[in-house]
Design a protein around this motif. Sequence first.
Motif, short mmCIF file in Angstrom:
data_model
loop_
_atom_site.label_atom_id
_atom_site.label_comp_id
_atom_site.label_asym_id
_atom_site.label_seq_id
_atom_site.Cartn_x
_atom_site.Cartn_y
_atom_site.Cartn_z
N GLN A 16 -5.17 -5.09 -4.58
CA GLN A 16 -4.50 -3.70 -4.99
C GLN A 16 -3.80 -3.25 -3.92
N PRO A 17 -2.29 -3.08 -4.20
CA PRO A 17 -1.43 -2.32 -2.91
C PRO A 17 -1.91 -0.80 -2.91
N TYR A 18 -1.55 -0.24 -1.67
CA TYR A 18 -2.22 0.94 -1.51
C TYR A 18 -1.06 1.42 -0.18
N VAL A 19 -1.15 2.77 0.02
CA VAL A 19 -0.80 3.42 1.25
C VAL A 19 -1.65 4.39 1.77
N ALA A 20 -1.64 4.37 3.16
CA ALA A 20 -2.57 5.39 3.71
C ALA A 20 -2.27 5.95 5.11
N GLY A 38 -3.46 14.64 1.56
CA GLY A 38 -2.31 15.31 0.78
C GLY A 38 -0.99 14.80 1.26
N GLU A 39 -0.79 14.57 2.61
CA GLU A 39 0.33 13.87 3.02
C GLU A 39 0.57 12.31 2.36
N VAL A 40 -0.26 11.81 2.41
CA VAL A 40 -0.33 10.52 1.42
C VAL A 40 0.03 10.66 0.10
N ALA A 45 4.46 10.75 -4.18
CA ALA A 45 5.33 11.48 -5.01
C ALA A 45 6.86 11.71 -4.57
N GLU A 46 7.17 11.62 -3.51
CA GLU A 46 8.49 11.66 -2.82
C GLU A 46 9.29 10.37 -3.20
N ARG A 47 8.54 9.28 -3.53
CA ARG A 47 9.30 8.05 -3.59
C ARG A 47 8.93 7.65 -5.08
N ALA A 48 8.65 8.51 -6.10
CA ALA A 48 8.24 8.32 -7.30
C ALA A 48 7.44 6.92 -7.91
N ALA A 49 6.56 6.91 -6.73
CA ALA A 49 5.71 5.90 -6.78
C ALA A 49 4.56 6.17 -7.93
N GLU A 50 3.65 5.52 -8.51
CA GLU A 50 2.60 5.70 -9.30
C GLU A 50 1.39 5.16 -8.71
N PRO A 51 0.48 6.33 -8.53
CA PRO A 51 -1.01 6.19 -8.33
C PRO A 51 -1.48 5.14 -9.30
N VAL A 74 -4.31 5.98 -1.21
CA VAL A 74 -3.94 6.10 -2.68
C VAL A 74 -3.61 4.73 -3.09
N PRO A 75 -4.22 4.11 -3.93
CA PRO A 75 -4.00 2.78 -4.68
C PRO A 75 -2.69 3.02 -5.48
N LEU A 76 -1.84 2.19 -5.59
CA LEU A 76 -0.70 2.08 -6.30
C LEU A 76 -0.39 1.07 -7.33
N THR A 77 0.63 1.35 -8.27
CA THR A 77 0.62 0.17 -9.41
C THR A 77 1.70 -0.80 -8.70
N ALA A 78 2.47 -0.52 -8.00
CA ALA A 78 3.27 -1.60 -7.16
C ALA A 78 3.56 -1.27 -5.77
N PRO A 79 3.66 -2.34 -4.99
CA PRO A 79 3.62 -2.16 -3.55
C PRO A 79 4.85 -1.30 -3.17
N LEU A 80 4.50 -0.47 -2.02
CA LEU A 80 5.41 0.42 -1.75
C LEU A 80 5.65 0.29 0.09
N ALA A 81 6.65 0.08 0.61
CA ALA A 81 6.79 0.26 2.17
C ALA A 81 6.20 1.52 2.71
N GLY A 82 5.46 1.13 3.68
CA GLY A 82 4.89 2.41 4.57
C GLY A 82 6.30 2.93 5.44
N GLU A 83 5.78 4.15 6.15
CA GLU A 83 6.96 5.05 6.79
C GLU A 83 6.20 5.82 7.79
N GLY A 84 6.48 5.70 9.14
CA GLY A 84 5.86 6.74 9.91
C GLY A 84 4.44 6.56 9.92
N PRO A 85 3.70 7.57 9.90
CA PRO A 85 2.07 7.42 9.82
C PRO A 85 1.34 6.90 8.52
N VAL A 86 2.38 6.78 7.60
CA VAL A 86 1.87 6.26 6.45
C VAL A 86 2.14 4.80 6.23
N LYS A 87 0.91 3.97 6.36
CA LYS A 87 1.03 2.53 6.30
C LYS A 87 0.91 1.83 5.10
N ALA A 88 1.40 0.68 4.75
CA ALA A 88 1.03 0.19 3.44
C ALA A 88 0.02 -0.87 3.71
#
Length: 167
Positions: A16-20, A38-40, A45-51, A74-88
Amino acid sequence: MRDVAVNPTIIERDAQPYVAIGGAVPMREMATVADRLGEVFAFVAERAAEPAGAPFFKYAAIDMDDLLEVEAGVPLTAPLAGEGPVKAGVLPAGRYVAVTHVGHPDELLGVTGELLAWADAQGLVFDRIGTPAGERWACRLELYETDPAVEPDMHKWSTTLAFKLLG
């Protein structure tokens, strides 16, 4: 023993891909990581990704007398690259012992102890290793199934514990 902890199940989970956002904190400061969920969600949401399910805490290392290495994700339907404090990352596929608890999150420590004791009595082996900095887990999750905006009473929250088994 609580009824909930005597009825765990063994489930199969797909990768399961996720960001955190994560960190190493003492148990008493767990809220400093939890409060960043909430930041995650905003990042997603800013990247229009789907939990793809409930938000979670993933415990990578546990030393109850010192630090917990934990991620709020937050688990995702598709992988998303992390950025800053948010890691994939990717939650690993495999067999997990799972149990759902309905009640205040403060009760999870006791439920966790009962789940670990049950698994031990069944001869199950978790995917974890002991280190000088505590136990390191391949995947140990608390999945928060209840939306606090819908049910603000924490005594009615549903939380699933899912701990990866070895092999």
